[in-house]
Design a protein around this motif. Structure first.
Motif, PDB file in Angstrom:
ATOM      1  N   HIS A   1       0.821  -1.217   0.000  1.00  0.00           N
ATOM      2  CA  HIS A   1       0.000   0.000   0.000  1.00  0.00           C
ATOM      3  C   HIS A   1       0.853   1.265   0.000  1.00  0.00           C
ATOM      4  O   HIS A   1       0.326   2.367  -0.018  1.00  0.00           O
ATOM      5  CB  HIS A   1      -0.945   0.006   1.211  1.00  0.00           C
ATOM      6  CG  HIS A   1      -2.128  -0.888   1.032  1.00  0.00           C
ATOM      7  ND1 HIS A   1      -3.193  -0.919   1.875  1.00  0.00           N
ATOM      8  CD2 HIS A   1      -2.414  -1.795   0.067  1.00  0.00           C
ATOM      9  CE1 HIS A   1      -4.083  -1.804   1.453  1.00  0.00           C
ATOM     10  NE2 HIS A   1      -3.622  -2.358   0.368  1.00  0.00           N
TER      11      HIS A   1
ATOM     12  N   GLU B   1     -12.708  -5.595  -1.944  1.00  0.00           N
ATOM     13  CA  GLU B   1     -12.865  -5.088  -0.583  1.00  0.00           C
ATOM     14  C   GLU B   1     -14.231  -5.495  -0.016  1.00  0.00           C
ATOM     15  O   GLU B   1     -14.336  -5.921   1.134  1.00  0.00           O
ATOM     16  CB  GLU B   1     -12.699  -3.569  -0.545  1.00  0.00           C
ATOM     17  CG  GLU B   1     -12.704  -3.068   0.883  1.00  0.00           C
ATOM     18  CD  GLU B   1     -12.458  -1.577   1.015  1.00  0.00           C
ATOM     19  OE1 GLU B   1     -12.132  -0.927   0.010  1.00  0.00           O
ATOM     20  OE2 GLU B   1     -12.599  -1.067   2.136  1.00  0.00           O
TER      21      GLU B   1
ATOM     22  N   GLN C   1     -12.545  -7.795   2.126  1.00  0.00           N
ATOM     23  CA  GLN C   1     -11.810  -6.719   2.826  1.00  0.00           C
ATOM     24  C   GLN C   1     -10.380  -6.616   2.308  1.00  0.00           C
ATOM     25  O   GLN C   1      -9.443  -6.300   3.045  1.00  0.00           O
ATOM     26  CB  GLN C   1     -11.784  -6.916   4.349  1.00  0.00           C
ATOM     27  CG  GLN C   1     -13.128  -6.790   5.009  1.00  0.00           C
ATOM     28  CD  GLN C   1     -13.881  -8.108   4.979  1.00  0.00           C
ATOM     29  OE1 GLN C   1     -13.366  -9.114   5.429  1.00  0.00           O
ATOM     30  NE2 GLN C   1     -15.078  -8.115   4.429  1.00  0.00           N
TER      31      GLN C   1
ATOM     32  N   ARG D   1      -7.980  -4.631   0.196  1.00  0.00           N
ATOM     33  CA  ARG D   1      -7.900  -3.305  -0.411  1.00  0.00           C
ATOM     34  C   ARG D   1      -6.747  -3.201  -1.380  1.00  0.00           C
ATOM     35  O   ARG D   1      -5.688  -3.791  -1.158  1.00  0.00           O
ATOM     36  CB  ARG D   1      -7.702  -2.252   0.662  1.00  0.00           C
ATOM     37  CG  ARG D   1      -8.972  -1.915   1.350  1.00  0.00           C
ATOM     38  CD  ARG D   1      -8.782  -0.684   2.187  1.00  0.00           C
ATOM     39  NE  ARG D   1     -10.048  -0.349   2.822  1.00  0.00           N
ATOM     40  CZ  ARG D   1     -10.149   0.279   3.969  1.00  0.00           C
ATOM     41  NH1 ARG D   1      -9.070   0.647   4.607  1.00  0.00           N
ATOM     42  NH2 ARG D   1     -11.321   0.562   4.467  1.00  0.00           N
TER      43      ARG D   1
ATOM     44  N   ASN E   1     -16.398   1.910  -3.632  1.00  0.00           N
ATOM     45  CA  ASN E   1     -15.416   0.847  -3.875  1.00  0.00           C
ATOM     46  C   ASN E   1     -14.202   1.297  -4.675  1.00  0.00           C
ATOM     47  O   ASN E   1     -13.118   0.723  -4.551  1.00  0.00           O
ATOM     48  CB  ASN E   1     -16.080  -0.345  -4.578  1.00  0.00           C
ATOM     49  CG  ASN E   1     -16.709   0.018  -5.910  1.00  0.00           C
ATOM     50  OD1 ASN E   1     -16.960   1.188  -6.192  1.00  0.00           O
ATOM     51  ND2 ASN E   1     -16.959  -0.968  -6.737  1.00  0.00           N
TER      52      ASN E   1
ATOM     53  N   LYS F   1      -6.608   3.061   0.785  1.00  0.00           N
ATOM     54  CA  LYS F   1      -6.406   2.718  -0.626  1.00  0.00           C
ATOM     55  C   LYS F   1      -7.667   2.151  -1.276  1.00  0.00           C
ATOM     56  O   LYS F   1      -8.299   1.245  -0.735  1.00  0.00           O
ATOM     57  CB  LYS F   1      -5.277   1.685  -0.753  1.00  0.00           C
ATOM     58  CG  LYS F   1      -3.939   2.205  -0.287  1.00  0.00           C
ATOM     59  CD  LYS F   1      -3.478   3.375  -1.120  1.00  0.00           C
ATOM     60  CE  LYS F   1      -2.211   3.993  -0.575  1.00  0.00           C
ATOM     61  NZ  LYS F   1      -1.889   5.275  -1.160  1.00  0.00           N
ATOM     62  N   ARG F   2      -7.992   2.703  -2.408  1.00  0.00           N
ATOM     63  CA  ARG F   2      -9.069   2.172  -3.254  1.00  0.00           C
ATOM     64  C   ARG F   2      -8.592   2.298  -4.687  1.00  0.00           C
ATOM     65  O   ARG F   2      -7.827   3.219  -5.007  1.00  0.00           O
ATOM     66  CB  ARG F   2     -10.353   2.994  -3.094  1.00  0.00           C
ATOM     67  CG  ARG F   2     -10.905   3.051  -1.685  1.00  0.00           C
ATOM     68  CD  ARG F   2     -11.914   1.941  -1.431  1.00  0.00           C
ATOM     69  NE  ARG F   2     -12.094   1.654  -0.019  1.00  0.00           N
ATOM     70  CZ  ARG F   2     -12.840   2.363   0.843  1.00  0.00           C
ATOM     71  NH1 ARG F   2     -13.463   3.431   0.447  1.00  0.00           N
ATOM     72  NH2 ARG F   2     -12.962   1.993   2.086  1.00  0.00           N
TER      73      ARG F   2
END
Ligand SMILES: Cc1ncc(C[n+]2csc(CCOP(=O)(O)OP(=O)(O)O)c2C)c(N)n1
Length: 932
Positions: free
Chosen positions: A678, A707, A711, A713, A747, A772-773
């Protein structure tokens, strides 16, 4: 004389000489010295004549032409055997066993299924016409089992034992000599070198199999008819994984990333990965309704993290990646995850993290993404130092037989293309399977290559436990119904060896049953959790500061042309880069490529690493990027000037990889990478946005929903060149509508920036944002270098990413018309509107489409009382943003919105440039007349 000529003139010895020559090419030591000399002389002669490459007469493929067809060989061979020496027939035989012995191996636990194989005669000893006398003679053995000679009779026995027992090994396709000879030796000498597990380990393996068996039995009785995709018939996988992890621990592996489909997943979760039984049963009880974040997923798709301690006390972290129903789609994701972990250890250290993929036989041969992933094994940007592949080959895919599902003999055949050794193993021989996996780990560790274990087994029940397999495979299932379980077979073996008694086995089973029962009791005595957990929640972007000081921008500009003195890129390119640098230093307009370089460079100063991958990304499809330069004098030399910023105090670095020509595989890989790391900005760019739909499974199953389901990400960025410029149906549309349709619950983010400054801030916002997406960006093609889409340096310094941009073109600040739009079409109509004195228009550009910037939009339309509201787009009406945005605009404005754009169309765009120009003109003219 050419070798080819010799073969032509070789008459009846032709096939024999060709075979010797094949042997010689495999390893010159395999042929008698006089033949070796003979072939060497001819090779030299051909080299001298310059015909080696030209006529390719030395190539095996060419030789095949001279080699007698299968059905002719037996005619040729008896004649040869009369004239040729015993030794030559012996070499031929050894070579045949090494190459094709697997075809005779006892790898199938079922009698009613057949492995489709060619009828190969030379692995039948009668083929060689050995006389009684000859069988007693001492012969040389081409280093078989590391020996110089053998009595022929014994040699034949040993060849059968090694090559035709419960492991059939394919390895002679490996071109790297060291690897090939290593595996040959390991396999041939395995019985002397620790093939058998010691008694402690044999007992441990039995325990593992019994655990697997009891686990399935318990689920079978407690949850009748529930789908669990039982492992029964392939329980050997459990001790195999145990042995694999032990061996991995010895080889410095610290982390293992596992990917697998449904078959046996619950069993592996319980008995390998160590997911608490209570948790698994909770999922069976469907109690997760209350606890699952987001949508959740079915139990046999969920992932898990745990720690495994080897016997010598070494800790290995295990990550079983969650996966969708889409078989094999997890493969590149696991590779990307493993690579991200490896990169975190520092450059080049591929040993500490090991990817393991468990496949089904039908899916392995049928799904293209398997090959896309295998193809990564040696590529600098994507290698993970070798993957262990285990195929649970239950010889069926749902109801489909292998003869309907593949054209190849084995389901593994395409893996030979990447020179992976393939171990076909009889799943009922637990020790053989454990040896194979041990050897596979050793091989991966030594040679950084993939290895394939094809575990031949069966499926005890139907595809799932509700299916009756005897409707479609009656004979096979009659055999399976009568079969002893693997646990029973192995118990009998160990009982006969005196290692354990039947009573002790029963006792052990009862104790494991009790453990499982207790988990049920525990589960049922606990009250249901109270409050339902919220879904993932709206993505609210708390924007980090994205403006960058002028001094830093200047440093980055200087770095753009900073390459070593002895590194000389193409002179034209140097001029382009100089111009880019000067524009920044002088404060001229910044074009798209320059803004991107500045965004990247500034992120390096923020300590962010950048990973950019996709087809031809280093130069850029439109020759606009040039982030990695190639030496004009030595093409192998490459240089990324931005990495010189390290000397200026930057702490991040950038990696750029031109990817293989794959969308699903590469996007999946980058998704996996971004899900683990990330802290880096991970970017995948499509050549044209149109091609991203080759990765639709990755977009649907991972990017947009990982996610919500798991979950998991990711901050992956998809750069998708999009825009109507008359380049036809496949170079126009990234299918914006598809991404917008996938958006919900915050999302991901979908943007269509119209200026280079907006792009600059967007990239920076994405990298610096804490949560983070994924980010999907429609990027330009024709506007990469236009003034209209370029920005001033001040906008980079002071600005930020604006989700909405507004322009009021009314003379009195009271616009009569509101024109909403997104992306490139703005540049087509805005100049005309601006020129026209008679318009009273407010233009609103949605630079971010999702999350819908409702409050920002409200802000710009506040107190506006337009006569008409228009939405303008260049995509056909059934595409683009229209269907997504129309209800949102209507809700915000309380009014109908009129559509201006192309009518609905089956195809994205016309193939005719003239027609495109006409259509584009019509859109603009319709708008102008509507607002005039
Ligand atoms: C991409 C994809 N296509 C179709 C399916 C439906 N499907 C689920 S399992 C299965 C058969 C799989 O056979 P195999 O790979 O041999 O694994 P097995 O179930 O036999 O262990 C099929 C067709 C799916 N899950 N994914």
């Amino acid at each position: 004389m050419k070798i080819s000529k010799l073969f032509n003139e070789g008459g009846q010895n032709l096939g024999y000489i060709a075979e010797l020559y094949k042997l010689y090419l495999t390893d010159p030591e395999l042929v008698e010295p006089r033949w070796r000399e003979f072939f060497q002389t001819f090779e030299k002669e051909e080299e001298k004549n310059g015909t080696v490459n030209g006529s390719s007469s030395l190539q095996i493929s060419n030789l095949e032409a001279f080699y007698p067809r299968e059905d002719k060989r037996s005619e040729v061979f008896p004649a040869i055997s009369e004239v040729s020496a015993l030794q030559e027939r012996v070499y031929r035989m050894i070579s045949a066993f090494r190459n094709r012995g697997h075809l005779k191996a006892n790898i199938n636990p079922l009698a009613t299924t057949e492995i489709p194989k060619a009828n190969i005669k030379d692995i039948d000893i009668s083929f060689y016409n050995f006389s009684e006398e000859e069988l007693k003679q001492e012969v040389r053995c081409a280093n078989f089992q590391n020996k110089k000679t053998f009595i022929l009779n014994q040699l034949i026995d040993e060849l059968h034992k090694v090559y035709c027992s419960t492991i059939g090994l394919e390895f002679t396709h490996i071109l790297e000599e060291e690897a090939r000879l290593w595996i040959q030796q390991a396999f041939e000498c395995r019985f002397e070198n620790g093939y058998r597990l010691d008694s402690t380990w044999r007992l441990r393996c039995l325990q593992k199999i019994l655990d697997a068996e009891v686990f399935e039995n318990m689920l079978h009785t407690k949850y009748i008819g529930h789908k669990r995709f039982s492992l029964e018939g392939a329980e050997t996988v459990i001790p195999m994984l145990d042995v694999m992890l032990q061996e991995a621990g010895k080889k410095d592996v610290e982390k293992v990333v596992l990917g697998m489909a449904h078959r046996g997943r619950l069993n592996i979760l319980a008995n390998t990965v160590g997911k608490p039984l209570e948790e698994i049963f909770t999922e069976f009880e469907d109690q997760g309704e209350q606890t699952v974040l987001g949508s959740g997923d079915v139990k046999y798709h969920l992932g898990f993290r745990s720690k495994y301690i080897t016997q010598s006390g070494k800790l290995i972290e295990l990550l079983l990646a969650p996966n969708p129903s889409h078989l094999e789609a997890i493969n590149p994701v696991v590779e990307g995850m493993a690579r991200a972990i490896q990169d975190s250890y520092g450059e080049g250290d591929k040993k500490k993290a090991m990817p393991v993929l468990i496949h089904g036989d039908a899916a392995f041969v049928g799904q293209g993404i398997v090959y896309e992933t295998l193809n990564f094994y040696k590529l600098p940007g994507y290698t993970t130092g070798g993957t262990i592949h285990i195929i649970i080959n239950n010889q069926i895919g749902f109801t489909t037989n292998p003869s309907e599902g593949r054209s190849t003999s084995y389901c593994t055949d395409m893996a030979k293309g990447i020179e992976a050794p393939v171990y076909h193993v009889n799943g009922e021989d637990v020790e053989a399977a454990c040896w194979a996996v041990k050897n596979a780990v050793e091989f991966r560790n030594r040679f950084n290559r993939d290895v394939i274990i094809d575990l031949y087994c069966y499926r005890k029940y139907g595809h799932n436990e509700g299916d009756d397999p005897s409707f479609t495979q009656p004979a096979i299932y009659r055999e399976i119904a009568d079969k002893e379980s693997i646990g029973t077979i192995f118990t009998k073996q160990l009982v006969s060896e005196g290692l354990i008694t039947e009573e002790e086995v029963e006792e052990y089973k009862s104790s494991y049953k009790e453990k499982v029962e207790n988990a049920f009791i525990e589960l049922n005595s606990k009250p249901l959790p109270g409050e339902a957990c919220p879904i993932i929640g709206k993505l609210r972007v708390y924007p980090p500061k994205t403006g960058v000081e002028k001094d830093q921008l200047k440093k980055i500009a200087n770095a753009i042309t900073n390459f070593p003195e002895n590194f000389k890129p193409h002179t034209k390119l140097v001029k382009i880069l100089e111009k880019r640098k000067e524009a920044i230093l002088k404060g001229d307009l910044i074009e798209w490529g320059a803004a991107e370089a500045l965004a990247f460079g500034s992120l390096l100063f923020d300590g962010v690493n950048i990973r950019l991958s996709g087809e031809d990304v280093a130069r850029g499809t439109f020759s606009h990027r040039h982030i990695q330069l190639v030496s004009n004098e030595d093409e192998r030399q490459r240089f990324i000037p931005l990495n010189t910023l390290l000397k200026e105090g930057a702490t991040g670095h950038i990696e750029v990889y031109n990817s293989p020509l794959s969308e699903a595989g590469v996007m999946g890989f980058e998704f996996g990478y971004s899900a683990i790391d990330h802290n880096s900005l991970v970017i995948w760019e499509a050549q044209f946005g149109d091609f991203a739909n080759g990765a639709q499974v990755i977009i649907d199953q991972f990017v947009s929903s990982s996610e919500a389901k798991w979950q998991l990400r990711s901050g992956l960025v998809l750069l998708l060149p999009h825009g109507y410029e008359g380049q036809g149906p496949e170079h126009s549309s990234a299918r914006l509508e598809r991404y917008l349709q996938l958006c919900a619950d915050g999302n991901m983010c979908v943007c269509y920036p119209t200026t280079s400054a907006q792009y600059f801030h967007l990239l920076r916002r994405q990298a610096l944002q804490k949560v983070k997406r994924p980010l999907v960006v429609m990027t330009p093609k024709s506007h990469l270098r236009t003034k209209a889409a370029s920005s001033s340096i001040l906008e980079l310094e002071k600005g930020k990413f604006s989700t909405v941009l507004e322009e009021d073109l009314s003379p009195d600040g009271k616009p009569k018309y509101l024109v909403c739009t997104t992306g490139k079409i703005y540049h087509d109509f805005a100049p005309l509107l601006k020129e026209s004195k008679s318009t009273s228009v407010k233009i609103v550009r949605f630079e971010q489409l999702y999350p819908f910037p409702d409050s920002e939009f409200r802000e710009v339309v506040r107190e506006l009382m337009p006569r008409n509201i228009f939405w303008v787009q260049e995509e056909p009406q059934n595409m683009g943003a229209w269907h997504y945005i129309e209800p949102l605009l209507r809700k915000e404005l309380g009014r109908e919105v009129a559509y201006i754009g192309r009518p609905a169309s089956a195809s994205t765009a016309t193939g005719s440039l003239k027609r495109h120009l006409k259509e584009q003109k019509e859109i603009v003219e319709t708008l102008i007349s509507a607002v005039s």
